[in-house]
Design a protein around this motif. Sequence first.
Motif, PDB file in Angstrom:
ATOM      1  N   PRO A  80       0.833  -1.205   0.000  1.00 59.66           N
ATOM      2  CA  PRO A  80       0.000   0.000   0.000  1.00 59.66           C
ATOM      3  C   PRO A  80       0.866   1.254   0.000  1.00 59.66           C
ATOM      4  CG  PRO A  80       0.118  -0.923   2.201  1.00 59.66           C
ATOM      5  CD  PRO A  80       0.807  -1.904   1.300  1.00 59.66           C
ATOM      6  N   ALA A  81       0.282   2.347  -0.473  1.00 63.63           N
ATOM      7  CA  ALA A  81       0.964   3.641  -0.450  1.00 63.63           C
ATOM      8  C   ALA A  81       0.337   4.503   0.636  1.00 63.63           C
ATOM      9  CB  ALA A  81       0.857   4.327  -1.812  1.00 63.63           C
ATOM     10  N   PHE A  82       1.136   5.313   1.296  1.00 70.13           N
ATOM     11  CA  PHE A  82       0.616   6.237   2.292  1.00 70.13           C
ATOM     12  C   PHE A  82      -0.142   7.371   1.595  1.00 70.13           C
ATOM     13  CE2 PHE A  82       4.725   4.679   4.132  1.00 70.13           C
ATOM     14  CZ  PHE A  82       4.193   3.922   5.161  1.00 70.13           C
ATOM     15  N   PRO A  83      -1.194   7.909   2.198  1.00 63.96           N
ATOM     16  CA  PRO A  83      -1.779   7.530   3.495  1.00 63.96           C
ATOM     17  C   PRO A  83      -2.826   6.435   3.325  1.00 63.96           C
ATOM     18  CG  PRO A  83      -2.871   9.485   2.687  1.00 63.96           C
ATOM     19  CD  PRO A  83      -1.822   9.131   1.656  1.00 63.96           C
ATOM     20  N   PHE A  84      -3.149   5.749   4.424  1.00 61.86           N
ATOM     21  CA  PHE A  84      -4.211   4.759   4.416  1.00 61.86           C
ATOM     22  C   PHE A  84      -4.755   4.595   5.832  1.00 61.86           C
ATOM     23  CE2 PHE A  84      -0.108   2.417   4.614  1.00 61.86           C
ATOM     24  CZ  PHE A  84      -0.237   1.790   5.847  1.00 61.86           C
ATOM     25  N   VAL A  85      -5.887   3.918   5.917  1.00 63.13           N
ATOM     26  CA  VAL A  85      -6.456   3.547   7.221  1.00 63.13           C
ATOM     27  C   VAL A  85      -6.040   2.111   7.498  1.00 63.13           C
ATOM     28  CG1 VAL A  85      -8.576   3.054   8.503  1.00 63.13           C
ATOM     29  CG2 VAL A  85      -8.401   5.137   7.136  1.00 63.13           C
ATOM     30  N   VAL A  91      -6.478   3.000  12.776  1.00 62.56           N
ATOM     31  CA  VAL A  91      -5.423   4.006  12.802  1.00 62.56           C
ATOM     32  C   VAL A  91      -5.306   4.657  11.433  1.00 62.56           C
ATOM     33  CG1 VAL A  91      -2.965   4.406  13.237  1.00 62.56           C
ATOM     34  CG2 VAL A  91      -4.173   2.617  14.497  1.00 62.56           C
ATOM     35  N   ARG A  92      -5.203   5.986  11.425  1.00 67.90           N
ATOM     36  CA  ARG A  92      -4.846   6.675  10.187  1.00 67.90           C
ATOM     37  C   ARG A  92      -3.330   6.681  10.100  1.00 67.90           C
ATOM     38  NH1 ARG A  92      -6.672  11.556   6.752  1.00 67.90           N
ATOM     39  NH2 ARG A  92      -4.694  12.081   5.742  1.00 67.90           N
ATOM     40  N   VAL A  93      -2.813   6.246   8.951  1.00 66.96           N
ATOM     41  CA  VAL A  93      -1.361   6.117   8.768  1.00 66.96           C
ATOM     42  C   VAL A  93      -0.934   7.044   7.629  1.00 66.96           C
ATOM     43  CG1 VAL A  93       0.532   4.543   8.276  1.00 66.96           C
ATOM     44  CG2 VAL A  93      -1.476   3.718   9.536  1.00 66.96           C
ATOM     45  N   ASP A  94      -0.157   8.073   7.975  1.00 69.37           N
ATOM     46  CA  ASP A  94       0.349   9.010   6.972  1.00 69.37           C
ATOM     47  C   ASP A  94       1.810   8.744   6.630  1.00 69.37           C
ATOM     48  OD1 ASP A  94      -1.893  10.955   6.414  1.00 69.37           O
ATOM     49  OD2 ASP A  94      -1.814  11.124   8.590  1.00 69.37           O
TER      50      ASP A  94
END
Length: 341
Positions: A126-131, A143-146
Amino acid sequence: MLVLGLETSCDETGVALYDSERGLLADALFSQIDLHRVYGGVVPELASRDHVKRMLPLIRQVLDEAGATREQIEAIAYTSGPGLVGALLVGAACSQALAFAWGIPAVGVHHMEGHLLAPMLEETPPAFPFVALLVSGGHTQLVRVDGIGRYQLLGESLDDAAGEAFDKTAKLMGLRYPGGPEIARLAEQGTPGRFTFPRPMTDRPGLDFSFSGLKTFTLNTWQQCRDAGDASEQTRADIARAFQEAVVDTLTIKCKRALKQTGLNSLVIAGGVSANSALRQSLESMLAGLKGKVFYARPRFCTDNGAMIAYAGCQRLLAGQHEGPEIKVQARWPMEQLPAI
């Protein structure tokens, strides 16, 4: 950079070699399931002693499989928390001792960050950002991941985590340890619609979870069936299916809310429960409706493993982070406290 990763947070000893340019070279895992099954759960002292027994042979095995020598290892990453303190100390002490002897840096890795980054080991990461939905034995978090270390907690379980609910429910129904796979196996044979269980905390706003009430509801249903003289294997399977459907639907509903709240359309699921096929299918269907995509690790990297620790540690080592010679572990460790890289 060639990094040796060691995982000893609970009842699985994991070792892996990860190269920042060539990727994962080798990994090995020893599960203590048979050791703890007779007790119906993990016995911390037995877990710690078995880690001591398995660690060095597994390191030798991984080096042999990768065709590598200890002189080529440039750093060591180990799980320093959260987890069972005794088990964590085995990995930390071994890592710091080897790092001192070999004259290389060591870095402690957050266990849940390892799970969160495990899908990065796949061909299409996956590429940032994602949940991220983190669903392991003791954690259920959104979690929100930036970026690595840039985490915003959106919601979490207020009591039992989803994995705990699976294991405890299975035990209450007389299934063997570990209960999660047993519930999933039985659920495949269950009759759809015979029982309908509540979807906890989905009738109110928010992204927190609660599974303890669902566990009690399942136990009461099983006891009522037994009291009525219906304790057949089919009834047990029907109850397992209803329980699993309730957990899966609850997780899916909350994930959809989190994606809409953040405006993102990429979801990562990680942790042991992410190997559940019903959960994967439900989330894939939901993401398809949102024209998004769900990412997860291959099944053997969903449960605890050394590969995820080696990868996560490598990223932090490349950013210049490492530990001093102290042997430090944390039974509890909020992931939001991690520094960004």
